[in-house]
Motif scaffolding. Structure first.
Motif, mmCIF file in Angstrom:
data_model
loop_
_atom_site.group_PDB
_atom_site.id
_atom_site.type_symbol
_atom_site.label_atom_id
_atom_site.label_comp_id
_atom_site.label_asym_id
_atom_site.label_seq_id
_atom_site.Cartn_x
_atom_site.Cartn_y
_atom_site.Cartn_z
ATOM 1 N N SER A 1 18.188 1.580 -75.528
ATOM 2 C CA SER A 1 17.621 2.869 -75.145
ATOM 3 C C SER A 1 16.111 2.833 -74.977
ATOM 4 O O SER A 1 15.550 3.670 -74.292
ATOM 5 C CB SER A 1 17.992 3.929 -76.186
ATOM 6 O OG SER A 1 17.627 3.523 -77.481
ATOM 7 N N GLY A 2 15.404 1.886 -75.564
ATOM 8 C CA GLY A 2 13.965 1.769 -75.368
ATOM 9 C C GLY A 2 13.154 2.141 -76.594
ATOM 10 O O GLY A 2 13.586 2.926 -77.438
ATOM 11 N N ILE A 3 11.965 1.544 -76.699
ATOM 12 C CA ILE A 3 11.057 1.781 -77.817
ATOM 13 C C ILE A 3 9.739 2.318 -77.278
ATOM 14 O O ILE A 3 9.169 1.774 -76.326
ATOM 15 C CB ILE A 3 10.803 0.477 -78.608
ATOM 16 C CG1 ILE A 3 12.112 -0.046 -79.210
ATOM 17 C CG2 ILE A 3 9.771 0.696 -79.703
ATOM 18 C CD1 ILE A 3 11.963 -1.363 -79.931
ATOM 19 N N VAL A 4 9.256 3.397 -77.897
ATOM 20 C CA VAL A 4 7.997 4.017 -77.508
ATOM 21 C C VAL A 4 7.042 3.941 -78.694
ATOM 22 O O VAL A 4 7.380 4.378 -79.797
ATOM 23 C CB VAL A 4 8.196 5.489 -77.095
ATOM 24 C CG1 VAL A 4 6.857 6.122 -76.728
ATOM 25 C CG2 VAL A 4 9.182 5.592 -75.931
ATOM 26 N N ALA A 5 5.847 3.371 -78.486
ATOM 27 C CA ALA A 5 4.837 3.268 -79.540
ATOM 28 C C ALA A 5 3.743 4.305 -79.296
ATOM 29 O O ALA A 5 3.292 4.487 -78.159
ATOM 30 C CB ALA A 5 4.232 1.867 -79.573
ATOM 31 N N ILE A 6 3.328 4.986 -80.377
ATOM 32 C CA ILE A 6 2.203 5.926 -80.307
ATOM 33 C C ILE A 6 0.987 5.230 -80.909
ATOM 34 O O ILE A 6 1.012 4.837 -82.076
ATOM 35 C CB ILE A 6 2.502 7.209 -81.096
ATOM 36 C CG1 ILE A 6 3.859 7.803 -80.696
ATOM 37 C CG2 ILE A 6 1.400 8.241 -80.871
ATOM 38 C CD1 ILE A 6 4.308 8.942 -81.587
ATOM 39 N N VAL A 7 -0.072 5.059 -80.115
ATOM 40 C CA VAL A 7 -1.259 4.361 -80.592
ATOM 41 C C VAL A 7 -2.495 5.234 -80.369
ATOM 42 O O VAL A 7 -2.468 6.223 -79.642
ATOM 43 C CB VAL A 7 -1.446 2.997 -79.894
ATOM 44 C CG1 VAL A 7 -0.221 2.122 -80.065
ATOM 45 C CG2 VAL A 7 -1.766 3.183 -78.409
ATOM 46 N N GLY A 8 -3.589 4.821 -80.989
ATOM 47 C CA GLY A 8 -4.849 5.546 -80.860
ATOM 48 C C GLY A 8 -5.688 5.335 -82.103
ATOM 49 O O GLY A 8 -5.242 4.756 -83.087
ATOM 50 N N ARG A 9 -6.912 5.843 -82.061
ATOM 51 C CA ARG A 9 -7.782 5.725 -83.230
ATOM 52 C C ARG A 9 -7.313 6.701 -84.314
ATOM 53 O O ARG A 9 -6.445 7.547 -84.057
ATOM 54 C CB ARG A 9 -9.226 6.001 -82.831
ATOM 55 C CG ARG A 9 -9.476 7.382 -82.282
ATOM 56 C CD ARG A 9 -10.923 7.593 -81.901
ATOM 57 N NE ARG A 9 -11.128 8.872 -81.257
ATOM 58 C CZ ARG A 9 -11.240 10.030 -81.895
ATOM 59 N NH1 ARG A 9 -11.158 10.066 -83.220
ATOM 60 N NH2 ARG A 9 -11.429 11.152 -81.230
ATOM 61 N N PRO A 10 -7.880 6.628 -85.524
ATOM 62 C CA PRO A 10 -7.464 7.544 -86.591
ATOM 63 C C PRO A 10 -7.770 9.003 -86.268
ATOM 64 O O PRO A 10 -8.695 9.317 -85.516
ATOM 65 C CB PRO A 10 -8.289 7.069 -87.797
ATOM 66 C CG PRO A 10 -8.683 5.659 -87.482
ATOM 67 C CD PRO A 10 -8.832 5.607 -85.999
#
Length: 434
Positions: free
Chosen positions: A2-11
């Protein structure tokens, strides 16, 4: 898959709040202190009928002297490497920061879909201010407000469109058993003990799981594909955190498995890392067998095994109807019982109850134990059926489904387990309007 979604960003841009909204429950820690999300969080979500796994990463800080932030940076890079799509979250209140620019540089090198989400856009003035994020060089952006969900629909529409097509198992395919767990629990040894030197392997098939190998196992009357998460190749350029990487590998394996054999080290216990993998399998609605390895190293008294099993069941409440088998891979103790149990769990997960039989059994139970009346109104269940899904899901049709609360749904689930044996398999119960 089904797929993997990563949430990234600074703090402190709202990643954990966004994550919690998508998985529809509060799990990740939300706090104003930099770097609070040091433990990874994994969830299962869906949008417009498409399921996907979600990873909430820590805040990415390049060049920090903080040892925790350095670990977070490594793990964010791993998440980016494993994900099918990446949501890069920024904060409209603070505008573009040097850290945002650092993350953007990293993401521009990634040959994967990247979606720029400008968070905290909850009024027209902030909508105008969001235009500056074009300067990050990542193309279109999505103005959202993670606290109230504004704008997330358009973002998720685009994310879902970018994910690989979902693949479904053909009926003729063999069951897929994934061996999962934290590092050094004995996964590789378990697989080696199963296939042995006199192994009956027909072929090694490149799996749909990235970098994994499915081994076709045919021995002692059992035939299935064994997914070896322990054998997945490590990324050569990443100095990975083993605990985090074990979960990343497990995400892929779990998504593509029918049954998960969760191997844990008896000397370390059913700790947070193991629980994390267990709940991943449960949320993905997979069959589960818990294997307590290295049982030969545990000092035993009269009720040691019983007490250990009770401890595990307390940790996995309310889904306690799961086989727990104590094994010693070194001594080859009960390893084939583990396979027998996995086959039985697969059969339970594939079980189809005839509608007439289901009604004959469940309607009298409901009549004798009806849902509690609310505001003087009584719920009357007329009919029930098993839904045509890969895992057991049941619909109960009644006059007032909105009055049926979770405790009664758990009661119905427990009765289904008692009457039809769904040991090791998550069950979903729906009450719908007749």
């Amino acid at each position: 898959m089904s797929g993997i979604v990563a949430i990234v960003g600074r703090p402190n841009v709202g990643k954990s709040t966004f994550f919690n909204r998508l998985i529809q429950r509060r799990e990740a820690i939300v706090d104003s202190v930099s770097g609070v999300t040091r433990d990874r969080h994994y969830g299962k979500s869906d949008w417009n009928g498409r399921n996907f796994s979600l990873i909430d990463t820590g805040g990415y800080v390049i060049g920090s002297d903080d040892v925790f932030e350095a670990e977070i940076d490594k793990q964010v890079e791993l998440a980016i490497g494993e994900a099918d799509a990446i949501i890069f979250m920024v904060d409209v209140e603070s505008g573009i920061t040097p850290m945002d620019e650092d993350v953007a540089i990293l993401l521009r090198k990634v040959n994967k879909p990247v979606f720029l989400a400008v968070n905290k856009v909850d009024n027209n003035k902030r909508l105008e201010n969001a235009v500056e994020f074009y300067a990050l060089g990542l193309g279109e952006y999505f103005p959202i407000a993670s606290t109230n969900g504004s704008g997330t629909g358009d973002l998720l529409d685009a994310v879902i469109e970018s994910l690989p097509e979902e693949t479904y198992k053909e009926e003729s395919e063999l069951p897929r058993f994934a061996v999962v767990g934290r590092p050094n629990a004995g996964k590789s040894s378990f697989i080696n003990a199963l296939i042995g030197e006199d192994r009956y392997i027909v072929t090694d098939i490149a799996g749909t799981t990235r970098d994994s190998i499915d081994t076709k196992y045919n021995r002692f009357g059992f035939e299935f594909n064994l997914v070896d998460t322990a054998g997945i190749r490590r990324k050569s350029k990443v100095k990975e955190d083993l605990e985090f990487y074990s979960v990343m590998r497990s995400v892929r394996a779990i998504e593509n498995a029918d049954v998960c054999l969760l191997v844990l080290d008896a000397t370390r216990g059913f700790d947070g890392q193991v629980q994390n993998i267990f709940w991943l399998a449960q949320r993905n609605r997979k069959g589960i067998v818990i294997l307590v390895n290295k049982w030969d190293l545990v000092e035993k008294e009269t009720n040691t095994m019983k007490s250990y099993e009770q401890m595990i069941r307390r940790e996995i409440e309310p889904f306690t109807d799961v086989p727990v088998i104590f094994i010693s891979v070194l001594n080859k103790q009960r390893i084939f019982k583990a396979i027998e149990t996995a086959v039985k769990v697969f059969e339970n997960r594939s079980k189809k109850i005839k509608t007439r039989e289901l009604n004959d059994v469940m309607l009298p139970i409901i009549e004798n134990n009806p849902p509690p009346a609310i505001k003087g109104k009584y719920v009357k269940v007329k009919f029930c059926t098993q839904l045509p899904t890969p895992q057991p899901q049941f619909a109960f049709f009644c006059n007032l489904p909105q009055y049926v609360k979770d405790p009664y749904k758990r009661f119905i689930e427990n009765k289904l387990r008692e009457e039809f044996d769904f040991k090791g398999v998550p069950i979903t119960v729906y009450f719908r309007k007749k």
